[in-house]
Motif scaffolding. Structure first.
Motif, PDB file in Angstrom:
ATOM      1  N   ASP A 141       2.059   3.311 -15.716  1.00 60.20           N
ATOM      2  CA  ASP A 141       2.775   2.669 -14.609  1.00 60.20           C
ATOM      3  C   ASP A 141       1.813   1.826 -13.791  1.00 60.20           C
ATOM      4  N   ALA A 142       1.917   0.500 -13.949  1.00 58.89           N
ATOM      5  CA  ALA A 142       1.017  -0.398 -13.208  1.00 58.89           C
ATOM      6  C   ALA A 142       1.232  -0.298 -11.710  1.00 58.89           C
ATOM      7  N   VAL A 143       2.413   0.097 -11.291  1.00 63.42           N
ATOM      8  CA  VAL A 143       2.766   0.090  -9.879  1.00 63.42           C
ATOM      9  C   VAL A 143       2.175   1.283  -9.124  1.00 63.42           C
ATOM     10  N   THR A 144       1.724   2.306  -9.826  1.00 62.25           N
ATOM     11  CA  THR A 144       1.045   3.417  -9.167  1.00 62.25           C
ATOM     12  C   THR A 144      -0.382   2.987  -8.826  1.00 62.25           C
ATOM     13  N   ALA A 145      -0.652   2.775  -7.544  1.00 68.03           N
ATOM     14  CA  ALA A 145      -1.982   2.328  -7.115  1.00 68.03           C
ATOM     15  C   ALA A 145      -2.997   3.436  -7.308  1.00 68.03           C
ATOM     16  N   ARG A 146      -4.133   3.100  -7.880  1.00 67.81           N
ATOM     17  CA  ARG A 146      -5.169   4.086  -8.169  1.00 67.81           C
ATOM     18  C   ARG A 146      -6.006   4.380  -6.927  1.00 67.81           C
ATOM     19  N   TYR A 147      -6.557   5.557  -6.915  1.00 67.53           N
ATOM     20  CA  TYR A 147      -7.454   5.970  -5.826  1.00 67.53           C
ATOM     21  C   TYR A 147      -8.617   4.990  -5.720  1.00 67.53           C
ATOM     22  N   ASN A 148      -8.890   4.541  -4.522  1.00 76.00           N
ATOM     23  CA  ASN A 148      -9.976   3.601  -4.210  1.00 76.00           C
ATOM     24  C   ASN A 148      -9.671   2.161  -4.612  1.00 76.00           C
ATOM     25  N   GLU A 149      -8.515   1.909  -5.191  1.00 71.50           N
ATOM     26  CA  GLU A 149      -8.148   0.547  -5.575  1.00 71.50           C
ATOM     27  C   GLU A 149      -7.601  -0.191  -4.354  1.00 71.50           C
ATOM     28  N   GLY A 150      -8.297  -1.245  -3.931  1.00 74.52           N
ATOM     29  CA  GLY A 150      -7.821  -2.018  -2.789  1.00 74.52           C
ATOM     30  C   GLY A 150      -6.563  -2.782  -3.116  1.00 74.52           C
ATOM     31  N   VAL A 153       4.586  -2.634  -0.326  1.00 64.86           N
ATOM     32  CA  VAL A 153       5.310  -1.367  -0.202  1.00 64.86           C
ATOM     33  C   VAL A 153       5.064  -0.489  -1.428  1.00 64.86           C
ATOM     34  N   ASN A 154       5.111  -1.094  -2.619  1.00 68.40           N
ATOM     35  CA  ASN A 154       4.836  -0.322  -3.834  1.00 68.40           C
ATOM     36  C   ASN A 154       3.452   0.325  -3.782  1.00 68.40           C
ATOM     37  N   TYR A 155       2.492  -0.425  -3.271  1.00 65.25           N
ATOM     38  CA  TYR A 155       1.121   0.083  -3.155  1.00 65.25           C
ATOM     39  C   TYR A 155       1.084   1.322  -2.268  1.00 65.25           C
ATOM     40  N   VAL A 156       1.761   1.254  -1.132  1.00 62.31           N
ATOM     41  CA  VAL A 156       1.762   2.363  -0.176  1.00 62.31           C
ATOM     42  C   VAL A 156       2.477   3.585  -0.748  1.00 62.31           C
ATOM     43  N   GLU A 157       3.549   3.381  -1.483  1.00 56.68           N
ATOM     44  CA  GLU A 157       4.433   4.475  -1.890  1.00 56.68           C
ATOM     45  C   GLU A 157       3.762   5.533  -2.768  1.00 56.68           C
ATOM     46  N   HIS A 158       2.791   5.133  -3.595  1.00 53.00           N
ATOM     47  CA  HIS A 158       2.242   6.100  -4.554  1.00 53.00           C
ATOM     48  C   HIS A 158       0.713   6.096  -4.599  1.00 53.00           C
ATOM     49  N   TYR A 159       0.067   5.490  -3.640  1.00 56.01           N
ATOM     50  CA  TYR A 159      -1.385   5.350  -3.679  1.00 56.01           C
ATOM     51  C   TYR A 159      -2.091   6.680  -3.960  1.00 56.01           C
ATOM     52  N   GLY A 160      -2.866   6.702  -5.039  1.00 55.64           N
ATOM     53  CA  GLY A 160      -3.716   7.853  -5.344  1.00 55.64           C
ATOM     54  C   GLY A 160      -3.006   9.091  -5.848  1.00 55.64           C
ATOM     55  N   LEU A 161      -1.675   9.051  -5.978  1.00 57.57           N
ATOM     56  CA  LEU A 161      -0.914  10.232  -6.380  1.00 57.57           C
ATOM     57  C   LEU A 161      -0.669  10.197  -7.889  1.00 57.57           C
ATOM     58  N   TRP A 200      -8.014   0.989   5.092  1.00 60.59           N
ATOM     59  CA  TRP A 200      -7.068   1.789   4.311  1.00 60.59           C
ATOM     60  C   TRP A 200      -7.744   3.015   3.700  1.00 60.59           C
ATOM     61  N   ARG A 201      -8.902   2.798   3.078  1.00 60.68           N
ATOM     62  CA  ARG A 201      -9.599   3.924   2.459  1.00 60.68           C
ATOM     63  C   ARG A 201     -10.006   4.969   3.500  1.00 60.68           C
ATOM     64  N   ARG A 202     -10.389   4.498   4.682  1.00 59.91           N
ATOM     65  CA  ARG A 202     -10.790   5.430   5.736  1.00 59.91           C
ATOM     66  C   ARG A 202      -9.611   6.297   6.178  1.00 59.91           C
ATOM     67  N   ARG A 203      -8.415   5.710   6.210  1.00 59.46           N
ATOM     68  CA  ARG A 203      -7.224   6.451   6.639  1.00 59.46           C
ATOM     69  C   ARG A 203      -6.635   7.306   5.517  1.00 59.46           C
ATOM     70  N   MET A 204      -6.633   6.757   4.282  1.00 62.08           N
ATOM     71  CA  MET A 204      -5.856   7.388   3.223  1.00 62.08           C
ATOM     72  C   MET A 204      -6.648   8.250   2.241  1.00 62.08           C
ATOM     73  N   ASN A 205      -7.898   7.924   1.983  1.00 60.29           N
ATOM     74  CA  ASN A 205      -8.623   8.721   0.991  1.00 60.29           C
ATOM     75  C   ASN A 205      -8.753  10.192   1.381  1.00 60.29           C
ATOM     76  N   PRO A 206      -9.023  10.505   2.666  1.00 67.47           N
ATOM     77  CA  PRO A 206      -9.028  11.930   3.035  1.00 67.47           C
ATOM     78  C   PRO A 206      -7.669  12.595   2.812  1.00 67.47           C
ATOM     79  N   ARG A 218      -7.376  13.355  -0.924  1.00 65.06           N
ATOM     80  CA  ARG A 218      -8.199  14.524  -1.279  1.00 65.06           C
ATOM     81  C   ARG A 218      -7.550  15.816  -0.791  1.00 65.06           C
ATOM     82  N   ALA A 219      -6.947  15.773   0.392  1.00 65.49           N
ATOM     83  CA  ALA A 219      -6.240  16.955   0.900  1.00 65.49           C
ATOM     84  C   ALA A 219      -5.029  17.273   0.022  1.00 65.49           C
ATOM     85  N   TRP A 220      -4.353  16.220  -0.450  1.00 61.31           N
ATOM     86  CA  TRP A 220      -3.205  16.398  -1.350  1.00 61.31           C
ATOM     87  C   TRP A 220      -3.650  17.080  -2.642  1.00 61.31           C
ATOM     88  N   ARG A 221      -4.790  16.676  -3.182  1.00 62.35           N
ATOM     89  CA  ARG A 221      -5.309  17.305  -4.401  1.00 62.35           C
ATOM     90  C   ARG A 221      -5.580  18.786  -4.181  1.00 62.35           C
TER      91      ARG A 221
END
Length: 377
Positions: free
Chosen positions: A170-179, A257-265, A343-349, A352-355
């Motif tokens: 799924d190309a639309v699932t944004a990868r962890y650390n992918e801007g 919006v697609n980027y936000v919806e699944h980022y890193g999940l 974005w990474r500062r707000r979302m990467n933690p 990691r908490a989700w994991r």
């Protein structure tokens, strides 16, 4: 649980009709110019995000068994939006290119606002419509997507995204650390091809060639060509340029919006190309009241993946024990996503908490982060 008879009341549906205020604002931006050209971005991005602060979270759920006859006022706004948006778009194309009171910057800003209308409202409504089995609703969804020159999204979303979300297919699932900017270039490159291959595979299973006339890409091409031709006929070459600009802005909004919806999940790989079933934990949600009015409950995204055909007023909210929650609504998070370090500062933690919360048994996340886990079967 809100019973069906209360869901059916117009007063409950009325906030979702606030999108109609976009129409007079668009007209004022074109006819008045000046500060008015900023009214659409301020309305779509600013006002509803500010209202989120005032109105707080909304976590009540309607009875999911509520029938369509009790959803008349909700369905009606999505049914009338396509003709409204098309008339507004062509009206602006007829008026703005030759408007002497608008300078070039103002004209560009007017159609930036039109792109926000098409992306924030039009494509969100198209998303609702394309998930329904009713033929009229699907056609209205196709018209809205064609007005943004992004018709393949219907195929990509229904046949690829919903099936493979959270996997490397799924190309639309944004990868962890992918801007976002890198993500945006990737989906613009990969999604049209992915969508066409999905339709070709569907035709092959029916024993038909990929270019069979039943392939919806023929319809997509004709609808988009019709919009391009109409834009040129109505607005001339300048109008065609403005049409292309608003389409780009709409696509950018959609993919933001697609980027936000699944980022890193990501879904857990079970071995041999098999992945766990999609669960509420695989989407970012936002229970903020006003931006859910604007985006017709798109922010209840986990339930949408659980029941894709469920109409928007019936989408259910989940607790933090079941699904990850965002600190702000999608519009604010989209703004943050435009600045990757922020974005990474707000979302990467949060990722990691989700994991830790949902997958404490996974010790090496490297293949998931890089998208190198096996392709799903």
């Amino acid at each position: 649980m809100i019973p069906a008879q209360q869901v059916a009341q117009f007063r409950r549906a009325a906030p979702f009709w606030l999108s109609l205020l976009i129409v007079p604002l668009a007209i004022l931006s074109a006819t008045r110019g000046g500060i008015w050209v900023a009214s659409l971005p301020l309305y779509a991005w600013g006002l509803f995000s500010f209202l989120d602060l005032l109105t707080g979270l909304y976590e009540e759920n309607a009875d999911p068994e509520t029938g369509d006859r009790d959803l008349f006022w909700y369905r009606l706004i999505t049914l009338i939006w396509a003709p409204i948006q098309v008339c507004l778009l062509f009206g602006l194309l007829a008026y703005v290119p030759d408007a002497e009171h608008l300078n070039l910057t103002e004209k560009i800003t007017v159609f930036f606002g039109m792109g926000l209308v098409a992306g924030t409202t039009g494509i969100v409504y198209a998303h609702e419509l394309m998930h329904q089995s009713n033929r009229l609703e699907r056609w209205l969804g196709d018209i809205l997507m064609a007005s943004a020159l992004y018709s393949h999204f219907r195929t990509e979303h229904l046949l690829v995204h919903h099936r493979y979300v959270g996997t490397p297919r799924d190309a639309v699932t944004a990868r962890y650390n992918e801007g976002f900017h890198r993500y945006f270039a990737r989906v613009l490159r990969d999604c049209p091809r992915s969508a066409f291959e999905a339709e070709a595979a569907l035709l092959a299973r029916k024993g038909r060639p990929r270019h069979d006339l039943s392939n919806p890409f023929w319809r997509y091409a004709l609808l988009q060509a019709g919009f391009l031709g109409a834009a040129l006929l109505i607005g001339g070459w300048a109008g065609l340029g403005f049409f292309l600009w608003q389409a780009f802005v709409a696509i950018w909004q959609l993919e933001l919006v697609n980027y936000v919806e699944h980022y890193g999940l990501t879904r857990k790989h079970l071995g041999d190309g098999r992945y766990e079933h999609v669960q509420p934990r695989h989407s970012w949600n936002a229970a903020h009241r006003a931006t859910n009015w604007l985006m017709i409950n798109l922010q209840r995204h986990s339930d949408h993946h659980y029941k894709p055909a469920r109409r928007f007023p019936l989408l259910q909210s989940y607790s933090t024990d079941e699904a990850p929650q965002l600190p702000f609504g999608y519009p604010v998070m989209g703004f943050v996503a435009m600045v990757p370090p922020l974005w990474r500062r707000r979302m990467n933690p949060r990722v990691r908490a989700w994991r830790r919360q949902f997958y404490p048994e996974i010790e090496d996340w490297t293949p998931y982060k890089l998208g190198t886990t096996p392709m799903p079967r």
